[in-house]
Design a protein around this motif. Structure first.
Motif, PDB file in Angstrom:
ATOM      1  N   ASP A   1       0.852  -1.197   0.000  1.00  0.00           N
ATOM      2  CA  ASP A   1       0.000   0.000   0.000  1.00  0.00           C
ATOM      3  C   ASP A   1       0.885   1.243   0.000  1.00  0.00           C
ATOM      4  OD1 ASP A   1       0.888   0.434   2.646  1.00  0.00           O
ATOM      5  OD2 ASP A   1      -0.716  -0.836   3.428  1.00  0.00           O
ATOM      6  N   ARG A   2       0.305   2.363   0.290  1.00  0.00           N
ATOM      7  CA  ARG A   2       1.046   3.621   0.205  1.00  0.00           C
ATOM      8  C   ARG A   2       1.683   4.043   1.527  1.00  0.00           C
ATOM      9  NH1 ARG A   2      -1.970   8.397  -2.391  1.00  0.00           N
ATOM     10  NH2 ARG A   2       0.187   9.129  -2.434  1.00  0.00           N
ATOM     11  N   THR A   3       1.569   3.267   2.579  1.00  0.00           N
ATOM     12  CA  THR A   3       2.139   3.680   3.860  1.00  0.00           C
ATOM     13  C   THR A   3       3.660   3.599   3.809  1.00  0.00           C
ATOM     14  OG1 THR A   3       1.944   1.437   4.754  1.00  0.00           O
ATOM     15  CG2 THR A   3       0.106   2.949   5.136  1.00  0.00           C
ATOM     16  N   GLN A   4       4.274   4.533   4.501  1.00  0.00           N
ATOM     17  CA  GLN A   4       5.733   4.564   4.571  1.00  0.00           C
ATOM     18  C   GLN A   4       6.141   5.221   5.879  1.00  0.00           C
ATOM     19  OE1 GLN A   4       6.476   6.826   0.999  1.00  0.00           O
ATOM     20  NE2 GLN A   4       6.659   8.760   2.130  1.00  0.00           N
ATOM     21  N   ASP A   5       7.430   5.114   6.197  1.00  0.00           N
ATOM     22  CA  ASP A   5       7.905   5.654   7.461  1.00  0.00           C
ATOM     23  C   ASP A   5       9.258   6.307   7.263  1.00  0.00           C
ATOM     24  OD1 ASP A   5       8.085   6.263  10.156  1.00  0.00           O
ATOM     25  OD2 ASP A   5       8.876   4.283  10.718  1.00  0.00           O
ATOM     26  N   ASN A   6       9.320   7.615   7.404  1.00  0.00           N
ATOM     27  CA  ASN A   6      10.580   8.347   7.497  1.00  0.00           C
ATOM     28  C   ASN A   6      10.951   8.407   8.973  1.00  0.00           C
ATOM     29  OD1 ASN A   6      11.415   9.615   4.758  1.00  0.00           O
ATOM     30  ND2 ASN A   6       9.187   9.891   4.850  1.00  0.00           N
ATOM     31  N   TYR A   7      12.000   7.694   9.335  1.00  0.00           N
ATOM     32  CA  TYR A   7      12.320   7.423  10.736  1.00  0.00           C
ATOM     33  C   TYR A   7      13.640   8.105  11.078  1.00  0.00           C
ATOM     34  CZ  TYR A   7      13.252   4.340  14.830  1.00  0.00           C
ATOM     35  OH  TYR A   7      13.523   3.822  16.079  1.00  0.00           O
ATOM     36  N   ALA A   8      13.582   9.222  11.812  1.00  0.00           N
ATOM     37  CA  ALA A   8      14.780   9.912  12.294  1.00  0.00           C
ATOM     38  C   ALA A   8      15.151   9.340  13.654  1.00  0.00           C
ATOM     39  CB  ALA A   8      14.531  11.413  12.389  1.00  0.00           C
ATOM     40  N   THR A   9      16.368   8.827  13.765  1.00  0.00           N
ATOM     41  CA  THR A   9      16.764   8.106  14.967  1.00  0.00           C
ATOM     42  C   THR A   9      18.266   8.225  15.196  1.00  0.00           C
ATOM     43  OG1 THR A   9      16.844   5.915  16.034  1.00  0.00           O
ATOM     44  CG2 THR A   9      16.986   5.974  13.626  1.00  0.00           C
TER      45      THR A   9
ATOM     46  N   TYR B   1       7.426  17.415   9.815  1.00  0.00           N
ATOM     47  CA  TYR B   1       6.411  17.414   8.759  1.00  0.00           C
ATOM     48  C   TYR B   1       5.479  16.222   8.962  1.00  0.00           C
ATOM     49  CZ  TYR B   1       9.073  20.868   6.033  1.00  0.00           C
ATOM     50  OH  TYR B   1       9.727  22.008   5.598  1.00  0.00           O
ATOM     51  N   TYR B   2       4.290  16.310   8.353  1.00  0.00           N
ATOM     52  CA  TYR B   2       3.330  15.213   8.460  1.00  0.00           C
ATOM     53  C   TYR B   2       2.507  15.085   7.180  1.00  0.00           C
ATOM     54  CZ  TYR B   2      -0.506  12.232   9.977  1.00  0.00           C
ATOM     55  OH  TYR B   2      -1.422  11.206  10.067  1.00  0.00           O
ATOM     56  N   SER B   3       2.269  13.820   6.777  1.00  0.00           N
ATOM     57  CA  SER B   3       1.402  13.520   5.638  1.00  0.00           C
ATOM     58  C   SER B   3       0.264  12.644   6.120  1.00  0.00           C
ATOM     59  CB  SER B   3       2.190  12.805   4.532  1.00  0.00           C
ATOM     60  OG  SER B   3       1.319  12.292   3.539  1.00  0.00           O
ATOM     61  N   SER B   4      -0.962  13.155   6.031  1.00  0.00           N
ATOM     62  CA  SER B   4      -2.120  12.366   6.463  1.00  0.00           C
ATOM     63  C   SER B   4      -2.384  11.211   5.504  1.00  0.00           C
ATOM     64  CB  SER B   4      -3.361  13.258   6.569  1.00  0.00           C
ATOM     65  OG  SER B   4      -3.617  13.903   5.324  1.00  0.00           O
ATOM     66  N   SER B   5      -2.091  11.393   4.222  1.00  0.00           N
ATOM     67  CA  SER B   5      -2.325  10.313   3.263  1.00  0.00           C
ATOM     68  C   SER B   5      -1.340   9.164   3.444  1.00  0.00           C
ATOM     69  CB  SER B   5      -2.236  10.853   1.831  1.00  0.00           C
ATOM     70  OG  SER B   5      -0.936  11.367   1.567  1.00  0.00           O
ATOM     71  N   MET B   6      -0.120   9.483   3.881  1.00  0.00           N
ATOM     72  CA  MET B   6       0.899   8.457   4.113  1.00  0.00           C
ATOM     73  C   MET B   6       0.922   7.987   5.561  1.00  0.00           C
ATOM     74  SD  MET B   6       2.514   7.901   1.261  1.00  0.00           S
ATOM     75  CE  MET B   6       2.861   8.661  -0.336  1.00  0.00           C
ATOM     76  N   HIS B   7       0.184   8.678   6.434  1.00  0.00           N
ATOM     77  CA  HIS B   7       0.234   8.376   7.875  1.00  0.00           C
ATOM     78  C   HIS B   7       1.687   8.395   8.369  1.00  0.00           C
ATOM     79  CE1 HIS B   7      -3.981   7.246   7.574  1.00  0.00           C
ATOM     80  NE2 HIS B   7      -3.669   6.425   6.578  1.00  0.00           N
ATOM     81  N   ASP B   8       2.407   9.454   7.986  1.00  0.00           N
ATOM     82  CA  ASP B   8       3.853   9.481   8.222  1.00  0.00           C
ATOM     83  C   ASP B   8       4.300  10.839   8.725  1.00  0.00           C
ATOM     84  OD1 ASP B   8       6.586   8.767   8.138  1.00  0.00           O
ATOM     85  OD2 ASP B   8       6.779   9.587   6.113  1.00  0.00           O
ATOM     86  N   HIS B   9       5.000  10.851   9.851  1.00  0.00           N
ATOM     87  CA  HIS B   9       5.705  12.028  10.330  1.00  0.00           C
ATOM     88  C   HIS B   9       7.142  11.988   9.784  1.00  0.00           C
ATOM     89  CE1 HIS B   9       2.396  12.006  13.253  1.00  0.00           C
ATOM     90  NE2 HIS B   9       2.656  13.291  13.458  1.00  0.00           N
ATOM     91  N   PHE B  10       7.667  13.155   9.484  1.00  0.00           N
ATOM     92  CA  PHE B  10       8.973  13.250   8.824  1.00  0.00           C
ATOM     93  C   PHE B  10       9.758  14.361   9.521  1.00  0.00           C
ATOM     94  CE2 PHE B  10      10.972  13.641   4.267  1.00  0.00           C
ATOM     95  CZ  PHE B  10      12.233  13.488   4.814  1.00  0.00           C
ATOM     96  N   SER B  11      10.758  14.006  10.341  1.00  0.00           N
ATOM     97  CA  SER B  11      11.608  14.986  11.015  1.00  0.00           C
ATOM     98  C   SER B  11      12.889  15.147  10.207  1.00  0.00           C
ATOM     99  CB  SER B  11      11.939  14.535  12.439  1.00  0.00           C
ATOM    100  OG  SER B  11      10.756  14.368  13.195  1.00  0.00           O
ATOM    101  N   CYS B  12      13.210  16.370   9.805  1.00  0.00           N
ATOM    102  CA  CYS B  12      14.379  16.574   8.951  1.00  0.00           C
ATOM    103  C   CYS B  12      14.992  17.943   9.213  1.00  0.00           C
ATOM    104  CB  CYS B  12      14.009  16.422   7.477  1.00  0.00           C
ATOM    105  SG  CYS B  12      12.655  17.485   6.939  1.00  0.00           S
TER     106      CYS B  12
END
Length: 313
Positions: free
Chosen positions: A40-48, A132-143
């Motif tokens: 599906d279209r879900t993804q995860d940008n994971y800052a760690t 950042y956040y994308s509701s369609s991707m259900h993904d938070h993106f810290s950059c």
């Protein structure tokens, strides 16, 4: 492993200098990892601050390392705030945020490190860390990098504001370390400068300063009083020809070391490694890597301990 080479001088031979990839004990890299569900279209940008192999091994995921987004402080200092990794299991969404993050469905996993609250009086340059956040991707993106920000905005992520200010580089240090810049390139870093290490070993003149604490030269001198060290001594002639010729030419060890340092820098070398005289290692503008000579000290098996026993742990 850095670039290695050799020179015309008999004191220098082909060598590889090994630097361990470590950073300051007070600074930890902030890595951006990425995972996408092919179904599906879900993804995860994971800052760690965890390495990608730890994430994939411990958490059984298949994340890819994308780039370094900056550096966090490992321990709290004046002007910093804690940053935590939060997690939403149904969405498989990791969020790097400060202590005020309270979105429903997210639980706090672990403390990632500490970042600054302002840009004033910092030990190294800092830059904003955006969420950042994308509701369609259900993904938070810290950059924090320009590339990360442009990718988030190109994908129409919503900017939720500044989380904190992260270091863009390690604070300058007298010690040389292997570090990765925010473009993913690995360098030797020292005093705030990045460079390659081009090194040789055995930078000595066959004298008593043998590069291993005098162990080889003292052993040789017990049998031959005028020995320099075992690698340059000629027992049949009862002399150390190279050591004696360099002393005759340069008058003493200090002058020889200074001239050797000048030649190394002229030939674009900047590192000396194992078996190099300590007097050369102390010369300015040269990196050095000490020899960890463990195995050869155990030739006498009677003194060798059980490497798997409790006494060696």
């Amino acid at each position: 492993l850095p670039i290695s080479s050799f020179s015309r001088d008999a004191t220098m031979i082909l060598a590889l200098t090994l630097f361990l990839p470590i950073v300051s004990s007070d600074v930890i890299p902030l890595n951006l990892l990425f995972w996408k569900d092919p179904r599906d279209r879900t993804q995860d940008n994971y800052a760690t601050t965890r390495p990608v192999y730890d994430v994939n091994t411990l958490d059984s995921w298949n994340y890819l390392f994308v780039r370094r987004e900056g550096y966090l402080m490992e321990n709290p200092t004046e002007g910093t705030r804690p940053l935590y990794v939060y997690y939403n299991a149904p969405a498989n969404d990791h969020v790097l945020a400060n202590e005020t993050f309270n979105e429903a469905g997210y639980s706090r996993l672990y403390l990632a490190g500490h970042a600054y609250t302002t840009t004033n009086n910092r030990p190294a340059p800092v830059t904003p860390l955006y969420l950042y956040y994308s509701s369609s991707m259900h993904d938070h993106f810290s950059c924090a990098t320009k590339m990360g920000i442009s990718q988030a905005e190109a994908a129409r992520y919503e900017n939720r504001g500044i989380v904190a200010y992260v270091l863009t580089a390690e604070p300058p240090s007298e010690f040389a370390r292997v570090t990765q810049d925010m473009n993913g390139v690995w360098w030797i870093a020292q005093k705030g400068r990045h460079s390659l290490s081009v090194g040789v070993n055995h930078v000595n003149n066959g004298g008593p300063d043998d590069g291993v604490g005098g162990r080889e030269s003292s052993t040789c001198r017990r049998a031959y009083p005028n020995c320099g060290d075992t690698l340059s001594y000629a027992p049949a002639a009862k002399l150390s020809p190279y050591y004696q010729s360099t002393i005759a030419r340069y008058e003493n060890q200090s002058v020889w070391a200074r001239e050797t340092r000048n030649r190394l820098l002229e030939w674009n070398f900047n590192t000396v490694s194992g078996w190099s005289a300590t007097i050369v290692e102390r010369e300015p503008d040269l990196l050095y890597c000490h020899l960890l000579d463990i195995g050869t000290t155990w030739f006498d098996r009677s003194t060798m301990g059980d490497v798997f026993g409790d006494e060696m742990s």
